[in-house]
Design an enzyme around this catalytic site. Sequence first.
Site, PDB file in Angstrom:
ATOM      1  N   CYS A 189       0.804  -1.225   0.000  1.00 51.14           N
ATOM      2  CA  CYS A 189       0.000   0.000   0.000  1.00 51.14           C
ATOM      3  C   CYS A 189       0.839   1.279   0.000  1.00 51.14           C
ATOM      4  O   CYS A 189       0.314   2.362  -0.241  1.00 51.14           O
ATOM      5  CB  CYS A 189      -0.962  -0.003   1.188  1.00 51.14           C
ATOM      6  SG  CYS A 189      -2.064  -1.434   1.221  1.00 51.14           S
ATOM      7  N   HIS A 243      -3.014   7.139   2.231  1.00 51.67           N
ATOM      8  CA  HIS A 243      -3.505   5.849   1.772  1.00 51.67           C
ATOM      9  C   HIS A 243      -4.903   5.634   2.327  1.00 51.67           C
ATOM     10  O   HIS A 243      -5.166   5.856   3.514  1.00 51.67           O
ATOM     11  CB  HIS A 243      -2.560   4.748   2.253  1.00 51.67           C
ATOM     12  CG  HIS A 243      -3.094   3.370   2.066  1.00 51.67           C
ATOM     13  ND1 HIS A 243      -3.618   2.938   0.865  1.00 51.67           N
ATOM     14  CD2 HIS A 243      -3.206   2.329   2.926  1.00 51.67           C
ATOM     15  CE1 HIS A 243      -4.022   1.680   1.002  1.00 51.67           C
ATOM     16  NE2 HIS A 243      -3.782   1.298   2.237  1.00 51.67           N
ATOM     17  N   ASN A 266     -10.089  -0.095   0.075  1.00 51.71           N
ATOM     18  CA  ASN A 266      -8.631  -0.040   0.086  1.00 51.71           C
ATOM     19  C   ASN A 266      -8.123  -0.645  -1.222  1.00 51.71           C
ATOM     20  O   ASN A 266      -8.216  -1.847  -1.432  1.00 51.71           O
ATOM     21  CB  ASN A 266      -8.112  -0.822   1.297  1.00 51.71           C
ATOM     22  CG  ASN A 266      -6.603  -0.813   1.407  1.00 51.71           C
ATOM     23  OD1 ASN A 266      -5.891  -0.491   0.470  1.00 51.71           O
ATOM     24  ND2 ASN A 266      -6.105  -1.196   2.574  1.00 51.71           N
TER      25      ASN A 266
END
Length: 324
Positions: free
Chosen positions: A118, A251, A281
């Site tokens: 990520c 993020h 996500n």
Amino acid sequence: MVYARITGTGSVLPGQRLSNQQLVDRLAARGVETSDEWIVERTGIRARHFAADDELASDLACTAARAALEAAGREAGEIDLIIVATSTPDMVFPSTACIVQRKLGVHGCPAFDVQAVCSGFVYALSVADAMIRTGGARRALVIGAEVFSRILDFDDRTTCVLFGDGAGAVVLEASDQPGILASELHADGRHADILCTPGSVAGGKVSGNPLLKMDGPAVFKMAVGVLESVARSVLDKAGRTADDVDWLIPHQANIRIMHSTAKKMRLPLDKLIVTLDEQGNTSAASVPLALDAAVRGGKVKRGDTVLLEGVGGGFTWGAVLLDF
């Protein structure tokens, strides 16, 4: 002095949108119990997008890249560096970046993947910035592309509700005007086990578990701490303060983590870019997806100071401060 400046952004989400309730219904058919309320309360996610069975990370990457090229007023043939951040590549090798290069009709320039989960896009952007500053490239495509739906365990309600697919891209060009002001990257492999996909290919078979595993509380605790510290550090490097930040684009993993970071930085929540609710996500794609949404939505404008942050498996984290 040579700087690196973003001249165009682009993104794409797969066509299959799944609301929480639609996902809940699918999981119920498998005997897995959860609810829309449970997901929203713990994460802030209301929907996500899943790629079609025949849709690859490189396909999403190319669509996002073409949109970024159009926004920058550039042709693919003008690009002399391609970096793709992904944890869900098309194949073991060659890199997804090389496949993107072929699909875009670009030949000869360096093309490679960055794998920092990520944090991948922040890592990739930092690498491209360094290459441009040192003369290794003039115009780079930096892409985050993921198809995380392929590695989810749909019997684990704590993880399968969190992730989605998508891609975001930027064109980064050499400039005599400051763009990227500072970046900072970190990793701590001692925490590799708290977020991982521990499978591998051996002897023509999958060895180990090829599905995502996460210790949610451990990841949450680490993320909250490192995002604040790396944000302050990158601001110090650039000689700026939190008061100079027009937009925070972290993020997009969990709304509580995002709100916590903003509050610790004493940034009002209206300076926080949020796409998590509709995208989930999307790992390395989340930061460029959110950046493109903010640019096309009229929030991020030329001259704004933007703080990008990533945190993910490895354990990895990093930040980039830039003048857009």
